[in-house]
Write an enzyme that holds these catalytic residues in place. Sequence first.
Site, mmCIF file in Angstrom:
data_model
loop_
_atom_site.group_PDB
_atom_site.id
_atom_site.type_symbol
_atom_site.label_atom_id
_atom_site.label_comp_id
_atom_site.label_asym_id
_atom_site.label_seq_id
_atom_site.Cartn_x
_atom_site.Cartn_y
_atom_site.Cartn_z
ATOM 1 C CE1 TYR A 94 0.424 1.795 4.397
ATOM 2 C CE2 TYR A 94 0.876 -0.440 4.325
ATOM 3 C CZ TYR A 94 0.998 0.828 4.924
ATOM 4 O OH TYR A 94 1.689 1.202 6.117
ATOM 5 C CB CYS A 95 1.400 4.147 -1.466
ATOM 6 S SG CYS A 95 0.179 4.254 -2.786
ATOM 7 N NE ARG A 96 -0.653 11.267 -0.292
ATOM 8 C CZ ARG A 96 -1.511 11.764 -1.015
ATOM 9 N NH1 ARG A 96 -2.810 12.013 -0.829
ATOM 10 N NH2 ARG A 96 -1.333 12.062 -2.356
ATOM 11 N N GLY A 98 -3.005 4.720 -3.225
ATOM 12 C CA GLY A 98 -2.860 3.638 -4.195
ATOM 13 C C GLY A 98 -2.141 3.831 -5.592
ATOM 14 C CB ILE A 123 -2.376 4.393 4.752
ATOM 15 C CG1 ILE A 123 -2.634 4.285 6.030
ATOM 16 C CG2 ILE A 123 -2.021 5.711 4.354
ATOM 17 C CD1 ILE A 123 -1.407 4.143 6.927
#
Length: 135
Positions: A94-96, A98, A123
């Site tokens: 994951y990241c902030r 996507g 996230i």
Amino acid sequence: MKNTFHRISAHILCLPALLVLVLLAVPALAKDISVQDADALLKNPPQGLVIVDVRTPAEFREGHLPGAVNMDYFGGPFESQIESLPKNAPVLLYCRTGNRSASAYETMTKAGIGNILHMHEGISAWQRLGLPEEK
């Protein structure tokens, strides 16, 4: 007119085969999971699960999924870091939002990592739901 009909019919008959080829060439689409699915996964994690956060170290320090490791996609030796990941272990990525993790997904797949679950909402969606984080 009859020849035109036969040519059109022949092209239409090729469409299912073309669709199958496209689906086989894009297996990444089947690996996206929602934030809710990721939450359920973390409540009962599979053996060897690795949680990879590809945001910057500063973003990671602000809050991350419990047990996550930080492998900054843009700011560091990402490709050498992913070499340390087990090739067949499940990876939650994951990241902030996507976007970075979608690019990281491609890089990881090309590196031979085969069991990636991409939390495509990032996230930020996790935080909107008030799910647990570590800092």
